[in-house]
Design an enzyme around this catalytic site. Structure first.
Site, PDB file in Angstrom:
ATOM      1  CE  LYS A 107     -34.658 -42.870  33.696  1.00 48.20           C
ATOM      2  NZ  LYS A 107     -35.792 -43.810  33.897  1.00 48.20           N
ATOM      3  CE1 TYR A 118     -32.820 -48.570  33.778  1.00 47.96           C
ATOM      4  CE2 TYR A 118     -32.296 -47.867  31.544  1.00 47.96           C
ATOM      5  CZ  TYR A 118     -32.662 -47.563  32.853  1.00 47.96           C
ATOM      6  OH  TYR A 118     -32.867 -46.258  33.235  1.00 47.96           O
ATOM      7  CG  ASN A 136     -38.785 -42.027  35.327  1.00 50.36           C
ATOM      8  OD1 ASN A 136     -37.843 -42.072  34.534  1.00 50.36           O
ATOM      9  ND2 ASN A 136     -38.913 -42.879  36.319  1.00 50.36           N
ATOM     10  CG  HIS A 181     -31.309 -44.631  36.832  1.00 52.31           C
ATOM     11  ND1 HIS A 181     -32.056 -45.708  37.235  1.00 52.31           N
ATOM     12  CD2 HIS A 181     -30.042 -44.859  37.279  1.00 52.31           C
ATOM     13  CE1 HIS A 181     -31.256 -46.560  37.881  1.00 52.31           C
ATOM     14  NE2 HIS A 181     -30.042 -46.070  37.915  1.00 52.31           N
ATOM     15  CD  GLU A 192     -27.410 -48.210  38.813  1.00 48.40           C
ATOM     16  OE1 GLU A 192     -28.394 -48.968  38.826  1.00 48.40           O
ATOM     17  OE2 GLU A 192     -27.472 -47.020  39.192  1.00 48.40           O
TER      18      GLU A 192
HETATM   19  P1  CMP Z   1     -35.230 -46.372  36.305  1.00 50.59           P
HETATM   20  O1  CMP Z   1     -34.894 -45.972  37.697  1.00 50.59           O
HETATM   21  O2  CMP Z   1     -34.396 -45.819  35.231  1.00 50.59           O
HETATM   22  O3  CMP Z   1     -35.177 -47.957  36.230  1.00 50.59           O
HETATM   23  C1  CMP Z   1     -36.050 -48.730  35.462  1.00 50.59           C
HETATM   24  C2  CMP Z   1     -37.003 -47.895  34.700  1.00 50.59           C
HETATM   25  O4  CMP Z   1     -38.066 -48.574  34.106  1.00 50.59           O
HETATM   26  C3  CMP Z   1     -37.667 -46.921  35.639  1.00 50.59           C
HETATM   27  O5  CMP Z   1     -36.733 -45.952  36.019  1.00 50.59           O
HETATM   28  C4  CMP Z   1     -38.859 -46.454  34.834  1.00 50.59           C
HETATM   29  O6  CMP Z   1     -38.592 -45.276  34.105  1.00 50.59           O
HETATM   30  C5  CMP Z   1     -39.068 -47.612  33.875  1.00 50.59           C
HETATM   31  N1  CMP Z   1     -40.357 -48.192  34.125  1.00 50.59           N
HETATM   32  C6  CMP Z   1     -40.810 -48.702  35.274  1.00 50.59           C
HETATM   33  N2  CMP Z   1     -42.069 -49.142  35.115  1.00 50.59           N
HETATM   34  C7  CMP Z   1     -42.417 -48.878  33.835  1.00 50.59           C
HETATM   35  C8  CMP Z   1     -43.582 -49.091  33.071  1.00 50.59           C
HETATM   36  N3  CMP Z   1     -44.659 -49.663  33.601  1.00 50.59           N
HETATM   37  N4  CMP Z   1     -43.566 -48.712  31.783  1.00 50.59           N
HETATM   38  C9  CMP Z   1     -42.460 -48.125  31.232  1.00 50.59           C
HETATM   39  N5  CMP Z   1     -41.315 -47.913  31.935  1.00 50.59           N
HETATM   40  C10 CMP Z   1     -41.307 -48.283  33.206  1.00 50.59           C
END
Ligand code: CMP
Length: 139
Positions: A10, A50, A113, A116, A127
């Protein structure tokens, strides 16, 4: 069984020049990179990818973040690749991620984070297809 999963490094990670360190974690876990490209996602791509989260309160923030910097999309292959990748990523929230995981070491927050990874065989297949054609995957 031999599986494929889809991964995104990311924007928070590409921005901090952590691409190689994250790929090293995948490879140390026994995952092979069988497809890889660095892209700057369009808003349409991020919203489409998403779409399942579009009713969530964080959807706008998630899309804005995913298009803020380049990402690296990859196909990872290995024995039980989906579970193995989830294990090496660690919990979504870095505050809950186990020692030694990518998110424990590198992630900044639940949104920023670092990675993904697909959560199931059906989503992995979808995906992978979203970003790669068959000829771009070389096992
Ligand atoms: P990802 O696996 O990419 O799929 C959905 C993403 O939403 C997840 O990782 C997080 O990075 C993001 N996400 C989940 N919860 C929150 C939150 N409370 N605030 C911001 N981003 C979020």
């Amino acid at each position: 069984a031999l599986q494929r999963t889809f991964s995104i490094i990311k924007p928070d990670a590409t921005k901090r020049n952590l691409t190689g360190k994250i790929i090293a974690k995948f490879e140390e876990a026994g995952l092979r990179v069988v497809a890889s490209k660095r892209i700057h996602m369009t808003r349409e791509q991020a919203e489409g990818f998403y779409a399942v989260h579009k009713e969530r309160p964080f959807f706008g923030e998630l899309v804005d973040f995913m298009i803020s910097e380049p990402v690296v999309v990859q196909v990872l292959e290995g024995e039980d690749a989906i579970a193995k990748n989830r294990e090496v990523m660690g919990a979504t929230n870095p505050a809950e991620a186990a020692e030694g995981t990518i998110r424990k070491e590198f992630a900044l927050s639940i949104g920023e984070n670092s990675v993904h990874g697909s959560d199931a065989p059906e989503t992995a297949a979808e995906e992978i297809k979203f970003f790669f054609s068959d000829d771009e995957i070389v096992g």
